[in-house]
Design an enzyme around this catalytic site. Structure first.
Site, PDB file in Angstrom:
ATOM      1  N   GLU A  25       0.831  -1.215   0.000  1.00 46.27           N
ATOM      2  CA  GLU A  25       0.000   0.000   0.000  1.00 46.27           C
ATOM      3  C   GLU A  25       0.860   1.256   0.000  1.00 46.27           C
ATOM      4  O   GLU A  25       2.052   1.226   0.319  1.00 46.27           O
ATOM      5  CB  GLU A  25      -0.957   0.020   1.192  1.00 46.27           C
ATOM      6  CG  GLU A  25      -0.254   0.111   2.514  1.00 46.27           C
ATOM      7  CD  GLU A  25      -1.073   0.781   3.618  1.00 46.27           C
ATOM      8  OE1 GLU A  25      -1.699   1.827   3.383  1.00 46.27           O
ATOM      9  OE2 GLU A  25      -1.038   0.257   4.739  1.00 46.27           O
ATOM     10  N   VAL A 105      -5.308   0.607   2.952  1.00 49.28           N
ATOM     11  CA  VAL A 105      -5.451  -0.850   2.855  1.00 49.28           C
ATOM     12  C   VAL A 105      -6.688  -1.189   2.028  1.00 49.28           C
ATOM     13  O   VAL A 105      -6.647  -2.055   1.141  1.00 49.28           O
ATOM     14  CB  VAL A 105      -5.535  -1.489   4.260  1.00 49.28           C
ATOM     15  CG1 VAL A 105      -5.958  -2.952   4.163  1.00 49.28           C
ATOM     16  CG2 VAL A 105      -4.191  -1.365   4.974  1.00 49.28           C
ATOM     17  N   ALA A 140     -12.905   1.745   6.487  1.00 48.85           N
ATOM     18  CA  ALA A 140     -13.425   1.001   5.334  1.00 48.85           C
ATOM     19  C   ALA A 140     -12.548  -0.214   5.018  1.00 48.85           C
ATOM     20  O   ALA A 140     -12.934  -1.061   4.208  1.00 48.85           O
ATOM     21  CB  ALA A 140     -13.518   1.917   4.119  1.00 48.85           C
ATOM     22  N   LYS A 158      -3.474  -1.262  15.369  1.00 51.91           N
ATOM     23  CA  LYS A 158      -2.820  -0.474  16.417  1.00 51.91           C
ATOM     24  C   LYS A 158      -3.660  -0.421  17.658  1.00 51.91           C
ATOM     25  O   LYS A 158      -4.878  -0.354  17.604  1.00 51.91           O
ATOM     26  CB  LYS A 158      -2.605   0.931  15.926  1.00 51.91           C
ATOM     27  CG  LYS A 158      -1.465   0.990  15.026  1.00 51.91           C
ATOM     28  CD  LYS A 158      -1.034   2.412  14.860  1.00 51.91           C
ATOM     29  CE  LYS A 158      -0.232   2.417  13.621  1.00 51.91           C
ATOM     30  NZ  LYS A 158      -1.131   2.008  12.515  1.00 51.91           N
TER      31      LYS A 158
HETATM   32  N1  PSU Z   1      -2.044   1.518  10.134  1.00 49.19           N
HETATM   33  C1  PSU Z   1      -0.739   1.804  10.188  1.00 49.19           C
HETATM   34  N2  PSU Z   1      -0.198   2.707   9.336  1.00 49.19           N
HETATM   35  C2  PSU Z   1      -0.963   3.310   8.400  1.00 49.19           C
HETATM   36  C3  PSU Z   1      -2.350   2.980   8.343  1.00 49.19           C
HETATM   37  C4  PSU Z   1      -2.840   2.086   9.216  1.00 49.19           C
HETATM   38  O1  PSU Z   1      -0.046   1.257  11.009  1.00 49.19           O
HETATM   39  O2  PSU Z   1      -0.443   4.125   7.642  1.00 49.19           O
HETATM   40  C5  PSU Z   1      -3.178   3.543   7.249  1.00 49.19           C
HETATM   41  C6  PSU Z   1      -3.537   2.406   6.289  1.00 49.19           C
HETATM   42  O3  PSU Z   1      -3.433   2.889   4.988  1.00 49.19           O
HETATM   43  C7  PSU Z   1      -4.966   2.100   6.628  1.00 49.19           C
HETATM   44  C8  PSU Z   1      -5.451   3.469   6.990  1.00 49.19           C
HETATM   45  O4  PSU Z   1      -5.694   1.539   5.565  1.00 49.19           O
HETATM   46  O5  PSU Z   1      -4.401   4.031   7.741  1.00 49.19           O
HETATM   47  C9  PSU Z   1      -6.720   3.438   7.791  1.00 49.19           C
HETATM   48  O6  PSU Z   1      -7.192   4.736   7.876  1.00 49.19           O
HETATM   49  P1  PSU Z   1      -8.681   5.000   8.412  1.00 49.19           P
HETATM   50  O7  PSU Z   1      -8.605   4.669   9.863  1.00 49.19           O
HETATM   51  O8  PSU Z   1      -8.927   6.451   8.141  1.00 49.19           O
HETATM   52  O9  PSU Z   1      -9.559   4.098   7.613  1.00 49.19           O
END
Ligand code: PSU
Ligand code: MN
Length: 304
Positions: A25, A105, A140, A158
């Protein structure tokens, strides 16, 4: 729409010859890791795969075209240019407007699956945020994996997220979660969370066999392979807890909302840990790339 997305020649050839391919990604590069380490990381993940005999397919949208497999210039752009964070719903807008974006992702999984790629390595999966019962903030990434046939190798989610709720949602969405050499769901910087898993595997070949069985049973879901960081590489748990509570306070004070939440927390945590969390993040991502390479190789053996 023949030009709606572009698959790199290297990826087309590998897929046609049933050689292993792993998707990577770009949001982790653009929004998840600080410059200039992010650029080094993007290059390193690709070269680790090449060294393992696996074709890398880093994914991003560049000038309106989703790219499955980037040129060297594409990798530089996701690392050095200011890019939108693009989830699945952003793809048609960027495409119609000729915009660029680093794919989450969710968006990476969607595009990889469109190209026929079955294995994807990331750092951490998005999930259900704490307080989601009020904010409805659920990535999502989860709903996309319910409808996208791809195996995602991550170090769990996390600990800034609500891990219990994330696991519940993956259950509701019928997405298998498999511990890789563990029966405990990891929590990204730490090897373990308090959550146990129903299923674990001891080898990449077992994952490939599960993928095959899932296909045969007509499931269109993805699979989450939860790959914990080795104990000696994990972050100090006491420091982890301290920095995380500071991060929550800072996010609340700054009033961060929506898609800005994850990048804000990650950036804050890198700063507040004096860079320690970054080293752990890079180590766990490398581990995930290695495991994804092994799974992709087993997958191509199984289909060869
Ligand atoms: N977790 C990580 N590093 C990241 C992300 C998640 O340890 O950079 C990024 C990934 O691209 C994941 C996105 O798909 O954050 C999720 O964001 P949101 O919570 O806005 O869906
Ligand atoms: Mn969100």
């Amino acid at each position: 729409m023949p030009n709606s997305f572009h698959v790199a020649d290297t990826v087309v050839a590998a897929l046609a010859e049933n050689r292993p391919v792993v998707a990577l990604e770009s949001t982790i590069i653009s929004h998840g890791l600080p410059r200039p380490r992010n650029y080094q990381a993007a290059l390193e993940f690709e070269s680790m795969l090449l060294d393992a005999g696996v074709t890398p397919a880093t994914i991003a949208v560049l000038d309106g075209v989703p790219q499955i497999g980037l040129t060297a210039e594409g990798v530089r752009r996701i690392a050095e240019d200011d890019m939108a964070k693009a989830s699945v719903r952003d793809l048609p807008i960027l495409a119609a407007r000729g915009g660029s974006g680093a794919t989450t992702v969710a968006a990476t999984a969607h595009l990889a699956a469109l190209a026929g790629i079955r294995v994807f390595a990331t750092g951490g999966l998005g999930g259900v945020h704490r307080g989601a019962s009020e904010t409805f903030d659920e990535s999502a990434d989860l709903s996309t994996l319910a409808v996208t046939p791809i195996t995602v190798v991550s170090a769990g989610v996390k600990s800034v997220l609500d891990i219990a709720a994330t696991l519940e949602r993956l259950e509701s969405l019928s997405v298998p979660v498999i511990g890789y050499g563990t029966s405990v769901f990891p929590s990204f910087w730490l090897r373990e969370s308090v959550h146990t898993l129903d299923w674990s595997v001891g080898s990449a070949a077992e994952v490939a066999a599960i993928m095959k069985a899932q296909d045969a049973l007509g499931h269109g879901q993805g699979i989450v392979v939860a790959n914990p960081i080795p104990l000696q590489q994990q972050w100090d748990p006491a420091e982890h807890d301290r920095v995380l509570s500071e991060a929550f306070e800072a996010a609340a004070a700054a009033g961060v909302r929506g898609k800005a939440v994850t990048p804000f927390l990650l950036g804050f945590i890198v700063q507040a840990s004096g860079g320690r969390s970054l080293e752990v993040n890079l180590d766990l991502a490398r581990n995930n790339v290695r495991v994804a390479a092994d799974i992709a190789k087993e997958w191509s053996k199984l289909n060869g």
